[in-house]
Write a protein that holds these residues in place. Structure first.
Motif, mmCIF file in Angstrom:
data_model
loop_
_atom_site.group_PDB
_atom_site.id
_atom_site.type_symbol
_atom_site.label_atom_id
_atom_site.label_comp_id
_atom_site.label_asym_id
_atom_site.label_seq_id
_atom_site.Cartn_x
_atom_site.Cartn_y
_atom_site.Cartn_z
ATOM 1 N N ASP A 135 51.264 35.177 41.898
ATOM 2 C CA ASP A 135 52.178 34.904 43.009
ATOM 3 C C ASP A 135 53.479 34.275 42.520
ATOM 4 N N VAL A 136 53.390 33.423 41.495
ATOM 5 C CA VAL A 136 54.608 32.854 40.916
ATOM 6 C C VAL A 136 55.434 33.959 40.268
ATOM 7 N N GLN A 137 54.754 34.858 39.546
ATOM 8 C CA GLN A 137 55.489 35.942 38.893
ATOM 9 C C GLN A 137 56.107 36.896 39.898
ATOM 10 N N ARG A 138 55.440 37.151 41.013
ATOM 11 C CA ARG A 138 56.042 37.985 42.066
ATOM 12 C C ARG A 138 57.312 37.326 42.614
ATOM 13 N N ARG A 139 57.291 36.028 42.660
ATOM 14 C CA ARG A 139 58.480 35.305 43.108
ATOM 15 C C ARG A 139 59.598 35.410 42.069
ATOM 16 N N ILE A 140 59.215 35.380 40.791
ATOM 17 C CA ILE A 140 60.188 35.547 39.710
ATOM 18 C C ILE A 140 60.862 36.911 39.815
ATOM 19 N N TRP A 141 60.096 37.968 40.070
ATOM 20 C CA TRP A 141 60.691 39.311 40.204
ATOM 21 C C TRP A 141 61.688 39.339 41.362
ATOM 22 N N ALA A 142 61.315 38.754 42.503
ATOM 23 C CA ALA A 142 62.222 38.729 43.659
ATOM 24 C C ALA A 142 63.460 37.897 43.350
ATOM 25 N N PHE A 143 63.271 36.807 42.641
ATOM 26 C CA PHE A 143 64.356 35.916 42.246
ATOM 27 C C PHE A 143 65.359 36.657 41.368
ATOM 28 N N ALA A 144 64.856 37.360 40.355
ATOM 29 C CA ALA A 144 65.734 38.121 39.456
ATOM 30 C C ALA A 144 66.471 39.224 40.213
ATOM 31 N N ARG A 145 65.788 39.890 41.118
ATOM 32 C CA ARG A 145 66.420 40.957 41.893
ATOM 33 C C ARG A 145 67.554 40.405 42.751
ATOM 34 N N GLU A 146 67.328 39.253 43.351
ATOM 35 C CA GLU A 146 68.361 38.642 44.190
ATOM 36 C C GLU A 146 69.547 38.187 43.340
ATOM 37 N N LEU A 147 69.265 37.609 42.164
ATOM 38 C CA LEU A 147 70.353 37.176 41.285
ATOM 39 C C LEU A 147 71.205 38.352 40.827
ATOM 40 N N ASP A 148 70.581 39.497 40.619
ATOM 41 C CA ASP A 148 71.326 40.689 40.198
ATOM 42 C C ASP A 148 72.382 41.099 41.222
ATOM 43 N N GLU A 149 72.177 40.682 42.463
ATOM 44 C CA GLU A 149 73.126 41.018 43.529
ATOM 45 C C GLU A 149 74.275 40.018 43.636
ATOM 46 N N ARG A 150 74.165 38.911 42.936
ATOM 47 C CA ARG A 150 75.206 37.884 43.017
ATOM 48 C C ARG A 150 76.384 38.242 42.112
ATOM 49 N N LYS A 151 77.577 38.122 42.634
ATOM 50 C CA LYS A 151 78.775 38.525 41.890
ATOM 51 C C LYS A 151 79.004 37.661 40.650
ATOM 52 N N GLU A 152 78.460 36.440 40.645
ATOM 53 C CA GLU A 152 78.651 35.553 39.495
ATOM 54 C C GLU A 152 77.788 35.960 38.290
#
Length: 218
Positions: free
Chosen positions: A27-44
């Motif tokens: 469950d922590v790793q699933r959160r990591i995948w979602a976290f990385a995906r969301e960061l990829d969308e950030r312009k910074e």
């Protein structure tokens, strides 16, 4: 969802390493995948590199890491685990023999027969937590605790591609011939990395793996 059990480290002037300590938890790793995906969308963010319970965020040159670090913490406290199922990949394995030389020792050290050890290893559905170490190599979660084995104190200088290996609480399949301190229990002819393919790596984070015994050698 709020969770303060993480740490953020500055790596050079343009990268932040976000880590969640503790044992491997899906469950922590699933959160990591979602976290990385969301960061990829950030312009910074220029690029992310997900790991096991970690994400390396590489920022654009004009972004100050000191100012972006609090945003990592805020985003982590908002993110929900990614629930999309990955692909199921079946891996045919010849266990034991010259290309699985540690299987007998691992089995006997746990008062198991070789076939019992094979049954235990091949029973779970493993999850690819992250790719790393070499192209196409996946860190697999799901190994039965009774087979968990600390890595060798002296790595072997050359372990052939396709080796089925155990290192600590993780399982894996070597994608390229290389040195390794993991224990070898079998071999597969399935190619986990083909640089000429449209998708060079056979597996991706979130994929699932089942090991299918085709032969057990003494």
């Amino acid at each position: 969802m709020t969770d303060t059990t993480f740490r953020i480290s500055h790596l050079g002037e343009r990268a932040l390493l976000f880590e969640v300590p503790g044992p491997m938890v899906l469950d922590v790793q699933r959160r990591i995948w979602a976290f990385a995906r969301e960061l990829d969308e950030r312009k910074e963010v220029r690029e992310t590199v997900p790991g096991v319970h970690s994400v390396l965020a590489i920022l654009h040159d004009e972004v100050a890491t000191e100012r972006f670090a609090p945003r990592l913490a805020a985003l982590w406290n908002e993110i929900e685990p990614l629930r999309e199922p990955g692909r199921l990949i079946e891996v045919p394995v010849v266990y034991g023999g010259e290309m699985g030389e540690d299987l007998g020792w691992i089995a006997s050290s746990r008062d198991l027969t070789v076939r019992e050890a094979v049954e235990i290893h091949s029973a779970p559905e493993y999850t690819v937590y992250a790719l790393g170490s070499q192209p196409g190599f996946g860190y697999l979660g799901g190994l039965d605790a009774c087979l968990a084995t600390p890595r060798r104190t002296t790595p072997r200088l050359s372990v052939v591609a396709g080796s089925i290996i155990i290192g600590g609480a993780q399982a894996g399949v070597l994608s390229r011939t290389s040195p390794s301190g993991w224990h070898i229990i079998g071999h597969t002819e399935l190619d986990f990395f083909d640089p000429a393919a449209d998708q060079p790596s056979l597996i991706a984070p979130g994929d699932r793996i089942r090991f299918r015994p085709v032969e057990v050698l003494s």
